[in-house]
Design a protein around this motif. Sequence first.
Motif, PDB file in Angstrom:
ATOM      1  N   LEU A  74       0.847  -1.189   0.000  1.00  0.00           N
ATOM      2  CA  LEU A  74       0.000   0.000   0.000  1.00  0.00           C
ATOM      3  C   LEU A  74       0.884   1.241   0.000  1.00  0.00           C
ATOM      4  O   LEU A  74       1.874   1.299   0.724  1.00  0.00           O
ATOM      5  CB  LEU A  74      -0.914   0.033   1.228  1.00  0.00           C
ATOM      6  N   ARG A  75       0.510   2.225  -0.815  1.00  0.00           N
ATOM      7  CA  ARG A  75       1.223   3.501  -0.816  1.00  0.00           C
ATOM      8  C   ARG A  75       0.276   4.579  -0.311  1.00  0.00           C
ATOM      9  O   ARG A  75      -0.851   4.695  -0.805  1.00  0.00           O
ATOM     10  CB  ARG A  75       1.681   3.867  -2.227  1.00  0.00           C
ATOM     11  N   PRO A  76       0.700   5.400   0.668  1.00  0.00           N
ATOM     12  CA  PRO A  76      -0.177   6.463   1.147  1.00  0.00           C
ATOM     13  C   PRO A  76      -0.455   7.463   0.028  1.00  0.00           C
ATOM     14  O   PRO A  76       0.440   7.824  -0.731  1.00  0.00           O
ATOM     15  CB  PRO A  76       0.618   7.102   2.287  1.00  0.00           C
ATOM     16  N   ALA A  77      -1.716   7.881  -0.074  1.00  0.00           N
ATOM     17  CA  ALA A  77      -2.113   8.760  -1.175  1.00  0.00           C
ATOM     18  C   ALA A  77      -3.358   9.545  -0.773  1.00  0.00           C
ATOM     19  O   ALA A  77      -3.954   9.301   0.274  1.00  0.00           O
ATOM     20  CB  ALA A  77      -2.393   7.928  -2.428  1.00  0.00           C
ATOM     21  N   PHE A  78      -3.742  10.485  -1.625  1.00  0.00           N
ATOM     22  CA  PHE A  78      -5.000  11.210  -1.432  1.00  0.00           C
ATOM     23  C   PHE A  78      -5.592  11.524  -2.798  1.00  0.00           C
ATOM     24  O   PHE A  78      -4.895  11.483  -3.814  1.00  0.00           O
ATOM     25  CB  PHE A  78      -4.796  12.492  -0.609  1.00  0.00           C
ATOM     26  N   ILE A  79      -6.884  11.801  -2.813  1.00  0.00           N
ATOM     27  CA  ILE A  79      -7.569  12.232  -4.035  1.00  0.00           C
ATOM     28  C   ILE A  79      -8.326  13.520  -3.741  1.00  0.00           C
ATOM     29  O   ILE A  79      -8.769  13.759  -2.615  1.00  0.00           O
ATOM     30  CB  ILE A  79      -8.521  11.147  -4.593  1.00  0.00           C
ATOM     31  N   LEU A  80      -8.462  14.351  -4.750  1.00  0.00           N
ATOM     32  CA  LEU A  80      -9.155  15.638  -4.630  1.00  0.00           C
ATOM     33  C   LEU A  80     -10.524  15.552  -5.295  1.00  0.00           C
ATOM     34  O   LEU A  80     -10.707  14.823  -6.256  1.00  0.00           O
ATOM     35  CB  LEU A  80      -8.340  16.742  -5.313  1.00  0.00           C
ATOM     36  N   GLY A  81     -11.466  16.336  -4.776  1.00  0.00           N
ATOM     37  CA  GLY A  81     -12.788  16.417  -5.391  1.00  0.00           C
ATOM     38  C   GLY A  81     -13.792  15.425  -4.849  1.00  0.00           C
ATOM     39  O   GLY A  81     -14.847  15.225  -5.445  1.00  0.00           O
ATOM     40  N   TYR A  82     -13.473  14.813  -3.710  1.00  0.00           N
ATOM     41  CA  TYR A  82     -14.370  13.838  -3.092  1.00  0.00           C
ATOM     42  C   TYR A  82     -14.416  14.075  -1.582  1.00  0.00           C
ATOM     43  O   TYR A  82     -13.544  14.719  -1.014  1.00  0.00           O
ATOM     44  CB  TYR A  82     -13.879  12.401  -3.326  1.00  0.00           C
ATOM     45  N   GLU A  83     -15.436  13.495  -0.958  1.00  0.00           N
ATOM     46  CA  GLU A  83     -15.491  13.431   0.498  1.00  0.00           C
ATOM     47  C   GLU A  83     -16.141  12.109   0.891  1.00  0.00           C
ATOM     48  O   GLU A  83     -16.769  11.453   0.061  1.00  0.00           O
ATOM     49  CB  GLU A  83     -16.282  14.603   1.083  1.00  0.00           C
ATOM     50  N   CYS A  84     -15.956  11.726   2.153  1.00  0.00           N
ATOM     51  CA  CYS A  84     -16.551  10.496   2.651  1.00  0.00           C
ATOM     52  C   CYS A  84     -17.728  10.808   3.551  1.00  0.00           C
ATOM     53  O   CYS A  84     -17.642  11.670   4.429  1.00  0.00           O
ATOM     54  CB  CYS A  84     -15.523   9.688   3.440  1.00  0.00           C
ATOM     55  N   LYS A  85     -18.822  10.122   3.299  1.00  0.00           N
ATOM     56  CA  LYS A  85     -19.961  10.132   4.206  1.00  0.00           C
ATOM     57  C   LYS A  85     -20.085   8.710   4.746  1.00  0.00           C
ATOM     58  O   LYS A  85     -19.274   7.857   4.411  1.00  0.00           O
ATOM     59  CB  LYS A  85     -21.217  10.571   3.471  1.00  0.00           C
ATOM     60  N   LEU A  86     -21.087   8.475   5.565  1.00  0.00           N
ATOM     61  CA  LEU A  86     -21.260   7.136   6.119  1.00  0.00           C
ATOM     62  C   LEU A  86     -22.505   6.477   5.553  1.00  0.00           C
ATOM     63  O   LEU A  86     -23.569   7.096   5.474  1.00  0.00           O
ATOM     64  CB  LEU A  86     -21.356   7.198   7.643  1.00  0.00           C
ATOM     65  N   TRP A  87     -22.343   5.219   5.157  1.00  0.00           N
ATOM     66  CA  TRP A  87     -23.462   4.371   4.762  1.00  0.00           C
ATOM     67  C   TRP A  87     -23.514   3.271   5.816  1.00  0.00           C
ATOM     68  O   TRP A  87     -22.803   2.285   5.733  1.00  0.00           O
ATOM     69  CB  TRP A  87     -23.215   3.809   3.363  1.00  0.00           C
ATOM     70  N   GLY A  88     -24.311   3.500   6.841  1.00  0.00           N
ATOM     71  CA  GLY A  88     -24.272   2.626   8.012  1.00  0.00           C
ATOM     72  C   GLY A  88     -22.938   2.816   8.695  1.00  0.00           C
ATOM     73  O   GLY A  88     -22.546   3.926   9.024  1.00  0.00           O
ATOM     74  N   GLN A  89     -22.172   1.735   8.860  1.00  0.00           N
ATOM     75  CA  GLN A  89     -20.848   1.838   9.479  1.00  0.00           C
ATOM     76  C   GLN A  89     -19.727   1.966   8.447  1.00  0.00           C
ATOM     77  O   GLN A  89     -18.563   2.077   8.809  1.00  0.00           O
ATOM     78  CB  GLN A  89     -20.591   0.607  10.351  1.00  0.00           C
ATOM     79  N   TYR A  90     -20.095   1.962   7.152  1.00  0.00           N
ATOM     80  CA  TYR A  90     -19.082   1.955   6.095  1.00  0.00           C
ATOM     81  C   TYR A  90     -18.931   3.337   5.462  1.00  0.00           C
ATOM     82  O   TYR A  90     -19.909   4.068   5.301  1.00  0.00           O
ATOM     83  CB  TYR A  90     -19.443   0.935   5.017  1.00  0.00           C
ATOM     84  N   PRO A  91     -17.708   3.679   5.039  1.00  0.00           N
ATOM     85  CA  PRO A  91     -17.512   4.958   4.354  1.00  0.00           C
ATOM     86  C   PRO A  91     -18.061   4.898   2.935  1.00  0.00           C
ATOM     87  O   PRO A  91     -18.046   3.846   2.301  1.00  0.00           O
ATOM     88  CB  PRO A  91     -15.996   5.129   4.357  1.00  0.00           C
ATOM     89  N   ALA A  92     -18.545   6.036   2.466  1.00  0.00           N
ATOM     90  CA  ALA A  92     -19.101   6.121   1.115  1.00  0.00           C
ATOM     91  C   ALA A  92     -18.519   7.348   0.436  1.00  0.00           C
ATOM     92  O   ALA A  92     -18.703   8.470   0.906  1.00  0.00           O
ATOM     93  CB  ALA A  92     -20.628   6.219   1.173  1.00  0.00           C
ATOM     94  N   LEU A  93     -17.796   7.130  -0.637  1.00  0.00           N
ATOM     95  CA  LEU A  93     -17.146   8.218  -1.362  1.00  0.00           C
ATOM     96  C   LEU A  93     -18.152   8.894  -2.283  1.00  0.00           C
ATOM     97  O   LEU A  93     -18.828   8.235  -3.068  1.00  0.00           O
ATOM     98  CB  LEU A  93     -15.977   7.648  -2.177  1.00  0.00           C
ATOM     99  N   VAL A  94     -18.248  10.235  -2.175  1.00  0.00           N
ATOM    100  CA  VAL A  94     -19.158  11.020  -3.018  1.00  0.00           C
ATOM    101  C   VAL A  94     -18.398  12.236  -3.542  1.00  0.00           C
ATOM    102  O   VAL A  94     -17.371  12.634  -2.989  1.00  0.00           O
ATOM    103  CB  VAL A  94     -20.424  11.465  -2.245  1.00  0.00           C
ATOM    104  N   ASP A  95     -18.918  12.842  -4.609  1.00  0.00           N
ATOM    105  CA  ASP A  95     -18.314  14.051  -5.174  1.00  0.00           C
ATOM    106  C   ASP A  95     -18.406  15.207  -4.189  1.00  0.00           C
ATOM    107  O   ASP A  95     -19.440  15.405  -3.543  1.00  0.00           O
ATOM    108  CB  ASP A  95     -19.025  14.446  -6.473  1.00  0.00           C
ATOM    109  N   ALA A  96     -17.331  15.992  -4.107  1.00  0.00           N
ATOM    110  CA  ALA A  96     -17.302  17.186  -3.267  1.00  0.00           C
ATOM    111  C   ALA A  96     -16.143  18.057  -3.750  1.00  0.00           C
ATOM    112  O   ALA A  96     -14.986  17.804  -3.408  1.00  0.00           O
ATOM    113  CB  ALA A  96     -17.143  16.838  -1.793  1.00  0.00           C
ATOM    114  N   PRO A  97     -16.435  19.067  -4.574  1.00  0.00           N
ATOM    115  CA  PRO A  97     -15.358  19.920  -5.099  1.00  0.00           C
ATOM    116  C   PRO A  97     -14.514  20.513  -3.969  1.00  0.00           C
ATOM    117  O   PRO A  97     -15.029  20.868  -2.913  1.00  0.00           O
ATOM    118  CB  PRO A  97     -16.110  21.017  -5.856  1.00  0.00           C
ATOM    119  N   ASN A  98     -13.216  20.610  -4.208  1.00  0.00           N
ATOM    120  CA  ASN A  98     -12.238  21.201  -3.280  1.00  0.00           C
ATOM    121  C   ASN A  98     -12.062  20.425  -1.977  1.00  0.00           C
ATOM    122  O   ASN A  98     -11.494  20.955  -1.027  1.00  0.00           O
ATOM    123  CB  ASN A  98     -12.593  22.664  -2.967  1.00  0.00           C
TER     124      ASN A  98
END
Length: 199
Positions: A74-98
């Motif tokens: 695994l290599r540490p990384a990040f992505i731009l233009g998204y945020e995480c919300k919760l779907w129950g106990q699991y993270p859910a990636l959705v669009d979010a500018p900046n």
Amino acid sequence: MLPLEKSGKKQSSASAPPIDPRSKISPFVLKLRSAPPGYFYQVSQPSPTVDLFAAATGPYFFYGTLNDSSMPELRPAFILGYECKLWGQYPALVDAPNSVVEGAAYNVQTVEEGERLAAYETSNYRTEPCLMKYTDGKEPAEDLGYTFKFAGNPKDLSEGSFDLRVWLKMMGTHAAVDKLDAKKRRPGGPARSYEHETD
């Protein structure tokens, strides 16, 4: 005697058969039938079949339960233009500018491995292309790859943050919790700033 024999002419065996005006076959088709071998374009080697629905290979960005330090390579990384919300106990990636989501990248080597990941994520997530930027100082510094974006009902999402350590403890994987804690205790630089990463 046949008319050809009377005139002294011989019919060539290589020429096209005479066209019968009563025939229902098109004259064009008859000409094509009499074309010599190699007259039509032939592909020297057929192109390999590509399954457009097969799972993609290459770098995948993980941000949730798969972002486990016990996984190899695994290599540490990040992505731009998204945020995480919760779907129950699991993270859910959705669009979010900046916005920025931190995680890790893993290089998927085979279609079968990609299909296993997709099955793990279920049909509530779909593979989407993304640009990931690495934070370990190694080359390449960024990669085009894939991530799993939430594809379920947005009304099922809630605000909140996913804590991998809490989730690992709930799953009873204490060895993974210890590895995660050891990774966080390693000396590192100051907190990373992303404000100039949008170009």
